[in-house]
Design an enzyme around this catalytic site. Structure first.
Site, PDB file in Angstrom:
ATOM      1  CB  CYS A  62      -0.930  -0.004   1.201  1.00  0.00           C
ATOM      2  SG  CYS A  62      -1.802  -1.557   1.374  1.00  0.00           S
ATOM      3  CG  HIS A  71      -3.530   2.774   2.313  1.00  0.00           C
ATOM      4  ND1 HIS A  71      -3.963   2.374   1.072  1.00  0.00           N
ATOM      5  CD2 HIS A  71      -3.574   1.663   3.108  1.00  0.00           C
ATOM      6  CE1 HIS A  71      -4.242   1.086   1.109  1.00  0.00           C
ATOM      7  NE2 HIS A  71      -4.031   0.634   2.327  1.00  0.00           N
ATOM      8  CG  ASN A  86      -6.777  -1.744   1.198  1.00  0.00           C
ATOM      9  OD1 ASN A  86      -6.003  -1.297   0.342  1.00  0.00           O
ATOM     10  ND2 ASN A  86      -6.368  -2.151   2.381  1.00  0.00           N
TER      11      ASN A  86
END
Ligand code: UT7
Length: 326
Positions: A113, A253, A283
């Site tokens: 990420c 994020h 996500n």
């Protein structure tokens, strides 16, 4: 030394939407649990004929067009992904070929990420030292291909998506003002795919044990994520002598709306200055931050001169933050 900045952004999302109600039919979960615990309502899923690189090429063309550049202008290609087309060769090689770019330095970067920010930091160094002028950085994930649709703890969280940025010379005061990146392997097994690599090559047993799918200790990661995101964001702001209240936009994020809310509150950033698309996108690991950025740029949420803080946390564990002036 040249100053580097983001000259263009572009993204590519698969068309298929998977809602929480769709997932209720696959695993023992509910729209209510997913919404309350994560903020996610739906995510995208790639079609069988789509790959990480095909979406990267679409996103890259859009970013190049925004930057008024063509593929042959690129001096470097960095593809941040943990869901590459295949283990060998790099997805970056397919992007180079698909774009018709010159035979430039092109490679994949695995920082999950945090990958887009890691890639941007690498690109910045090449631009600052004059080794490269225009660098394509893509954050790209087809995580649906690595999700266990029998594991409710992970399959509801992640989605597919790709977004690109063109990093190149900027005119002050615009540009990348401060960055800081970290990795701590102490938590490596908190979020990982156990098999399919050299440590545990693919075998009938690994497939039977479902070890080619993402495994996560979400609860333990949650606390590390909030703490790391707050600390690194603070340090980057301090480096640039910027106060949280001076920010125009904070793009964290998109792992969990509760993580975003906790970090925002700890930093003291006003709610209206925080961007979130997790309810629509889920996500998407390394695509998460550039997808938000591209939505903000194209949606008019970012204007010239804006101070934007981007902060990421992911498997590795990796974390980092970058402050830019648009
Ligand atoms: O992007 C990379 C970085 N990612 C992160 O940092 C993720 C951080 N972690 C999280 O976002 C959260 O920990 C999760 C969303 C993954 C989980 O939320 P949580 O509130 O921490 O739940 P939990 O893992 O503590 O589980 C609570 C309960 C458990 O049941 P019991 O043991 O209390 O009976 C789980 O089995 O919720 C259960 N559960 C679910 N229930 C319905 C876990 N997943 C689900 C689900 N649907 N999908």
């Amino acid at each position: 030394m040249n100053i580097a900045g983001i000259l263009g952004t572009g993204s590519a999302l698969p068309k298929k939407v998977v809602t929480n109600f769709d997932l209720e039919k696959l695993v023992d979960t509910s729209d209510q649990w997913i919404t309350e615990r994560t903020g996610i309502k739906e995510r995208r899923q790639a079609a069988p004929n789509e790959t990480t690189s095909t979406l990267c090429i679409q996103a890259a063309h859009k970013a190049l067009a925004m930057a008024n550049l063509s593929p042959t202008d690129l001096d470097m290609i960095i593809c941040s992904t943990i869901s590459p087309d295949m283990p060998l060769p790099s997805t970056a090689a397919f992007i180079q070929r698909g774009l018709g770019a010159r035979t430039v330095l092109a490679f994949d970067l695995a920082a999950a990420c945090s990958g887009f920010l890691f890639g941007m930091t690498v690109a910045e160094q090449f631009i600052r030292t004059g080794k490269a002028r225009y660098v394509l950085v893509v954050g790209a994930e087809l995580l649906s291909r690595f999700l266990d649709y029998q594991d409710r703890a992970t399959c509801v969280l992640f989605g597919d998506g790709v977004a690109a940025g063109i990093i190149g010379p900027a005119s002050p005061p615009s540009g990348i003002l401060a960055t800081e990146m970290h990795t701590d392997g102490a938590f490596a097994e908190h979020l990982y795919i156990p098999a399919g690599g050299a440590a545990k090559p693919a075998s009938c047993e690994t497939v039977r044990a479902r070890e080619h799918y993402i495994k996560m200790r979400g609860n333990e990661l949650f606390k590390v994520a909030v703490r790391s995101l707050e600390e690194v964001s603070r340090r980057v702001l301090e480096k640039a002598n910027v106060k949280p209240e001076d920010l125009d936009l904070f793009i964290p994020h998109q792992a969990n709306q509760r993580i975003t809310d906790a970090v925002r509150e700890r930093l003291g950033v006003a709610p209206e200055k925080v961007y979130s698309n997790i309810c629509r996108i889920g996500n998407t690991s390394s695509a998460s931050i550039p997808l938000c950025l591209d939505e903000c740029v194209r949606g008019g949420r970012i204007k010239k001169g804006d101070l934007i803080l981007m902060s990421a946390f992911g498997a590795g564990v990796t974390w980092g933050s970058a402050l830019i002036r648009w």
